[in-house]
Design a protein around this motif. Sequence first.
Motif, mmCIF file in Angstrom:
data_model
loop_
_atom_site.group_PDB
_atom_site.id
_atom_site.type_symbol
_atom_site.label_atom_id
_atom_site.label_comp_id
_atom_site.label_asym_id
_atom_site.label_seq_id
_atom_site.Cartn_x
_atom_site.Cartn_y
_atom_site.Cartn_z
ATOM 1 N N ILE A 190 5.364 -4.186 -37.802
ATOM 2 C CA ILE A 190 4.152 -4.773 -37.229
ATOM 3 C C ILE A 190 4.415 -5.054 -35.749
ATOM 4 C CG2 ILE A 190 2.599 -6.770 -37.210
ATOM 5 C CD1 ILE A 190 3.138 -7.119 -40.199
ATOM 6 N N LEU A 191 3.482 -4.623 -34.913
ATOM 7 C CA LEU A 191 3.541 -4.934 -33.489
ATOM 8 C C LEU A 191 2.462 -5.963 -33.178
ATOM 9 C CD1 LEU A 191 4.326 -4.575 -30.501
ATOM 10 C CD2 LEU A 191 2.795 -2.593 -30.440
ATOM 11 N N ILE A 192 2.892 -7.075 -32.567
ATOM 12 C CA ILE A 192 1.968 -8.121 -32.138
ATOM 13 C C ILE A 192 1.874 -8.053 -30.619
ATOM 14 C CG2 ILE A 192 1.602 -10.624 -31.990
ATOM 15 C CD1 ILE A 192 3.245 -10.826 -34.651
ATOM 16 N N THR A 193 0.677 -7.763 -30.100
ATOM 17 C CA THR A 193 0.493 -7.626 -28.659
ATOM 18 C C THR A 193 -0.545 -8.604 -28.153
ATOM 19 O OG1 THR A 193 0.937 -5.260 -28.873
ATOM 20 C CG2 THR A 193 -0.014 -5.994 -26.807
ATOM 21 N N ASP A 194 -0.096 -9.539 -27.328
ATOM 22 C CA ASP A 194 -0.998 -10.513 -26.718
ATOM 23 C C ASP A 194 -0.304 -11.067 -25.484
ATOM 24 O OD1 ASP A 194 -2.617 -12.967 -26.223
ATOM 25 O OD2 ASP A 194 -3.519 -12.430 -28.147
ATOM 26 N N ASP A 195 -1.056 -11.283 -24.412
ATOM 27 C CA ASP A 195 -0.440 -11.808 -23.186
ATOM 28 C C ASP A 195 -0.230 -13.320 -23.252
ATOM 29 O OD1 ASP A 195 -3.231 -12.022 -23.097
ATOM 30 O OD2 ASP A 195 -3.261 -12.165 -20.923
ATOM 31 N N GLU A 196 -0.771 -13.968 -24.288
ATOM 32 C CA GLU A 196 -0.595 -15.415 -24.457
ATOM 33 C C GLU A 196 0.586 -15.670 -25.395
ATOM 34 O OE1 GLU A 196 -2.429 -17.909 -23.153
ATOM 35 O OE2 GLU A 196 -3.859 -16.616 -22.125
ATOM 36 N N PRO A 197 1.672 -16.279 -24.888
ATOM 37 C CA PRO A 197 2.848 -16.517 -25.735
ATOM 38 C C PRO A 197 2.536 -17.319 -26.999
ATOM 39 C CG PRO A 197 3.350 -17.035 -23.440
ATOM 40 C CD PRO A 197 1.880 -16.735 -23.513
ATOM 41 N N PHE A 254 7.685 -6.607 -33.937
ATOM 42 C CA PHE A 254 7.886 -6.290 -32.526
ATOM 43 C C PHE A 254 6.828 -7.053 -31.747
ATOM 44 C CE2 PHE A 254 9.430 -2.850 -35.058
ATOM 45 C CZ PHE A 254 10.648 -2.539 -34.474
ATOM 46 N N LEU A 255 7.181 -7.508 -30.556
ATOM 47 C CA LEU A 255 6.250 -8.278 -29.728
ATOM 48 C C LEU A 255 6.094 -7.613 -28.372
ATOM 49 C CD1 LEU A 255 7.695 -11.846 -30.447
ATOM 50 C CD2 LEU A 255 5.745 -10.768 -31.549
ATOM 51 N N ALA A 256 4.857 -7.589 -27.881
ATOM 52 C CA ALA A 256 4.579 -7.057 -26.546
ATOM 53 C C ALA A 256 3.612 -8.008 -25.855
ATOM 54 C CB ALA A 256 3.973 -5.662 -26.645
ATOM 55 N N GLU A 257 3.765 -8.157 -24.538
ATOM 56 C CA GLU A 257 2.871 -9.075 -23.826
ATOM 57 C C GLU A 257 1.864 -8.361 -22.940
ATOM 58 O OE1 GLU A 257 5.523 -10.701 -20.155
ATOM 59 O OE2 GLU A 257 6.099 -11.417 -22.139
ATOM 60 N N ALA A 260 3.216 -2.441 -25.131
ATOM 61 C CA ALA A 260 2.746 -2.071 -26.471
ATOM 62 C C ALA A 260 2.852 -0.566 -26.689
ATOM 63 C CB ALA A 260 1.303 -2.536 -26.671
ATOM 64 N N LEU A 261 2.409 0.212 -25.721
ATOM 65 C CA LEU A 261 2.456 1.669 -25.858
ATOM 66 C C LEU A 261 3.888 2.174 -26.015
ATOM 67 C CD1 LEU A 261 -0.160 3.235 -23.413
ATOM 68 C CD2 LEU A 261 -0.149 3.276 -25.916
ATOM 69 N N ALA A 262 4.807 1.605 -25.236
ATOM 70 C CA ALA A 262 6.213 2.016 -25.323
ATOM 71 C C ALA A 262 6.763 1.742 -26.727
ATOM 72 C CB ALA A 262 7.042 1.297 -24.259
ATOM 73 N N ILE A 263 6.425 0.585 -27.283
ATOM 74 C CA ILE A 263 6.907 0.225 -28.621
ATOM 75 C C ILE A 263 6.252 1.109 -29.685
ATOM 76 C CG2 ILE A 263 6.930 -1.599 -30.388
ATOM 77 C CD1 ILE A 263 7.217 -3.619 -28.006
ATOM 78 N N PRO A 310 4.771 1.577 -35.437
ATOM 79 C CA PRO A 310 4.466 0.526 -36.413
ATOM 80 C C PRO A 310 3.277 0.915 -37.293
ATOM 81 C CG PRO A 310 3.676 -0.089 -34.237
ATOM 82 C CD PRO A 310 4.463 1.173 -34.065
ATOM 83 N N ALA A 311 3.288 0.427 -38.526
ATOM 84 C CA ALA A 311 2.176 0.702 -39.440
ATOM 85 C C ALA A 311 0.948 -0.099 -39.027
ATOM 86 C CB ALA A 311 2.574 0.347 -40.864
ATOM 87 N N LEU A 312 1.198 -1.304 -38.453
ATOM 88 C CA LEU A 312 0.109 -2.205 -38.089
ATOM 89 C C LEU A 312 0.311 -2.720 -36.668
ATOM 90 C CD1 LEU A 312 -2.357 -4.019 -38.738
ATOM 91 C CD2 LEU A 312 -0.750 -5.650 -39.765
ATOM 92 N N VAL A 313 -0.763 -2.672 -35.880
ATOM 93 C CA VAL A 313 -0.734 -3.226 -34.527
ATOM 94 C C VAL A 313 -1.848 -4.260 -34.413
ATOM 95 C CG1 VAL A 313 -0.980 -2.741 -32.059
ATOM 96 C CG2 VAL A 313 0.161 -1.074 -33.542
ATOM 97 N N LEU A 314 -1.454 -5.493 -34.075
ATOM 98 C CA LEU A 314 -2.425 -6.538 -33.756
ATOM 99 C C LEU A 314 -2.530 -6.526 -32.244
ATOM 100 C CD1 LEU A 314 -1.046 -9.232 -36.200
ATOM 101 C CD2 LEU A 314 -3.087 -7.855 -36.496
ATOM 102 N N LEU A 315 -3.693 -6.173 -31.738
ATOM 103 C CA LEU A 315 -3.844 -5.839 -30.333
ATOM 104 C C LEU A 315 -4.912 -6.679 -29.640
ATOM 105 C CD1 LEU A 315 -2.959 -3.742 -28.144
ATOM 106 C CD2 LEU A 315 -4.710 -2.221 -29.069
#
Length: 128
Positions: A5-12, A33-36, A41-44, A50-55
């Motif tokens: 799972i990739l979690i992508t948000d600019d808010e920590p 995996f975490l992206a800000e 996010a694209l690199a990860i 990942p099967a799931l991306v929360l974007l």
Amino acid sequence: MNKKILITDDEPHIRMLLEQTLEDLEDYDVEFFLAENGEEALAIIEEERPALVLLDVMMPKMNGFEVCRIVKQDWALDDVFIIMLTAKGQEYDKEKGKEVGADMYITKPFNPDEIMAHAVRVLGIDMD
């Protein structure tokens, strides 16, 4: 089965909240995996698939719509399930999310149980 799972948000604090919401999935060998921002996010996504991306939609460098468009249209990664998260509930955003290929659209503040239910379903986890 891919259990990433990739979690992508600019808010920590949002990233932390989502990670805490889903942390029980670690018992089922789910990797997080975490992206800000969108570029991260694209690199990860490219490396880990990942099967799931929360974007998140509103982010610096590249917004969620752009990330989603690249993943779904340019790269044609249909096996990556993308849930767009946004503070905006306007119909326009939902339409734009559909246009770029988002699988689902959830408005903040989100219900943690709803996020967990979607993650379990997408990853095919049986928690009984």
